[in-house]
Design an enzyme around this catalytic site. Structure first.
Site, short mmCIF file in Angstrom:
data_model
loop_
_atom_site.label_atom_id
_atom_site.label_comp_id
_atom_site.label_asym_id
_atom_site.label_seq_id
_atom_site.Cartn_x
_atom_site.Cartn_y
_atom_site.Cartn_z
N ASP A 160 -4.68 6.17 9.47
CA ASP A 160 -6.52 6.14 9.64
C ASP A 160 -6.52 7.45 9.66
O ASP A 160 -6.79 8.46 9.64
CB ASP A 160 -6.95 5.00 10.35
CG ASP A 160 -8.51 4.73 9.90
OD1 ASP A 160 -8.77 5.56 8.80
OD2 ASP A 160 -8.97 3.74 9.60
N ASP A 163 -2.71 10.61 1.93
CA ASP A 163 -3.21 10.70 0.73
C ASP A 163 -4.63 11.21 0.73
O ASP A 163 -5.55 11.20 -0.20
CB ASP A 163 -3.46 9.04 -0.08
CG ASP A 163 -4.07 8.10 0.65
OD1 ASP A 163 -4.59 8.91 1.58
OD2 ASP A 163 -3.56 6.97 -0.25
N THR A 190 4.55 3.03 -2.22
CA THR A 190 4.42 1.09 -2.06
C THR A 190 3.56 1.09 -3.13
O THR A 190 2.88 2.41 -3.97
CB THR A 190 3.26 2.04 -0.92
OG1 THR A 190 2.07 2.41 -1.11
CG2 THR A 190 4.03 2.08 0.35
N LYS A 191 2.12 -0.10 -4.00
CA LYS A 191 1.89 -0.83 -5.27
C LYS A 191 0.66 0.30 -4.59
O LYS A 191 0.09 0.96 -5.48
CB LYS A 191 1.47 -1.86 -4.59
CG LYS A 191 2.47 -2.05 -4.99
CD LYS A 191 2.70 -4.16 -4.65
CE LYS A 191 3.40 -5.08 -4.75
NZ LYS A 191 3.40 -5.91 -4.69
N GLU A 219 0.03 2.96 -3.11
CA GLU A 219 0.25 5.02 -3.42
C GLU A 219 0.04 4.95 -5.24
O GLU A 219 0.07 6.34 -5.24
CB GLU A 219 1.27 5.46 -2.56
CG GLU A 219 1.28 6.80 -2.91
CD GLU A 219 2.49 7.83 -2.01
OE1 GLU A 219 2.81 8.21 -2.54
OE2 GLU A 219 3.09 6.42 -1.04
#
Length: 259
Positions: A167, A203, A238-239, A241
């Site tokens: 987070d 990210d 990942t989806k 990302e």
């Protein structure tokens, strides 16, 4: 069926609490920061998120939980006994829905993966993936990783640590709640064997900058790259990302090694 499933879930050491619209919300800022009890102010590796366990995830809890779930206890765990073999062990902190975890464990069958997560649907999802891919090198502790590190892992016991997309706590006044802080990184470095690695990814650029600063300031670690590292081959996109990259969002990987 419902009663049998409930009994099975209890035998897997996972307590599914009755629905409460407030129980998955993070504590109010005033409660979290003003409490006089030290434990109420300490860093945690998670924020409880709302979500419902699907039927398939609940079945995975019942069928695979007794084998792959590790109860938290305040004593050092014997990793060889836990996994039934002697192999390098990687600690993963916060695996979400377990997509990357299952991928990496399948790619590296020679390594053990001890994974910490408190989000019940995510735990169920990873258990389901364990069954689907017949993985035997994963164990899950449904508890705060900070406690697991403090009480269950001896010094120099880990070959690696993965902290993927923790987070970011975007607001400046909440930055102190971020997981990657000097004291926590010191704990992780102390649990790494010499030559072991710490791989973090985010990210959110401001968090990436903080990670680089904090990891670079830990004397037991050295950066394996000049700044940010290329994405290691084992970490899948990942989806979420992939969607972010298509929108022009960046992703930053940091890989540091225990001296």
């Amino acid at each position: 069926m419902g009663r049998r499933l409930a009994r099975s879930l209890q035998s897997a050491a996972v307590i599914h609490l009755p629905d409460d619209p407030t129980r998955d919300l993070p504590p109010a800022e005033s409660e979290q920061e003003a409490s006089p009890h030290p434990q109420h102010r300490r860093l945690k590796s998670f924020v409880k998120r709302a979500g419902r366990t699907t039927e398939g995830q609940a079945r995975a809890f019942a069928e695979l939980g007794p084998r792959f779930l590790v109860p938290y206890r305040e004593e050092i765990v014997d990793l060889t006994q836990l996994f039934g073999r002697t192999a390098p062990t990687v600690l993963e902190i916060g695996f979400g829905m377990g997509e990357a975890t299952a991928h990496i464990a399948a790619l590296m069958p020679e390594k053990n993966f001890l994974c910490c997560e408190v989000h019940e649907p995510g735990i169920g999802a990873l258990l389901k993936r364990i069954g689907e891919h017949r993985l035997d090198n994963i164990r899950i502790c449904a508890h705060d990783a900070v406690d697991v590190i403090d009480h269950m892992l001896p010094p120099a016991s880990l070959a690696g640590v993965h902290v993927f997309f923790p987070d970011p706590w975007h607001k400046t006044r909440h930055n102190k709640r971020r997981l990657i802080q000097p004291a926590f990184v010191g704990k992780l470095a102390g649990r790494l064997a010499p030559g072991g690695y710490l791989h973090a990814a985010t990210d959110w650029q401001p968090y990436a900058e903080q990670m680089l600063d904090v990891l670079g300031g830990e004397p037991m670690l050295r950066n394996t790259a000049e700044g940010y590292a290329p994405k290691p081959h084992y970490r899948p996109l990942t989806k979420f990302e992939n969607r972010g990259l298509k929108l022009g969002h960046g992703v930053w990987d940091l890989v540091f090694e225990r001296i």
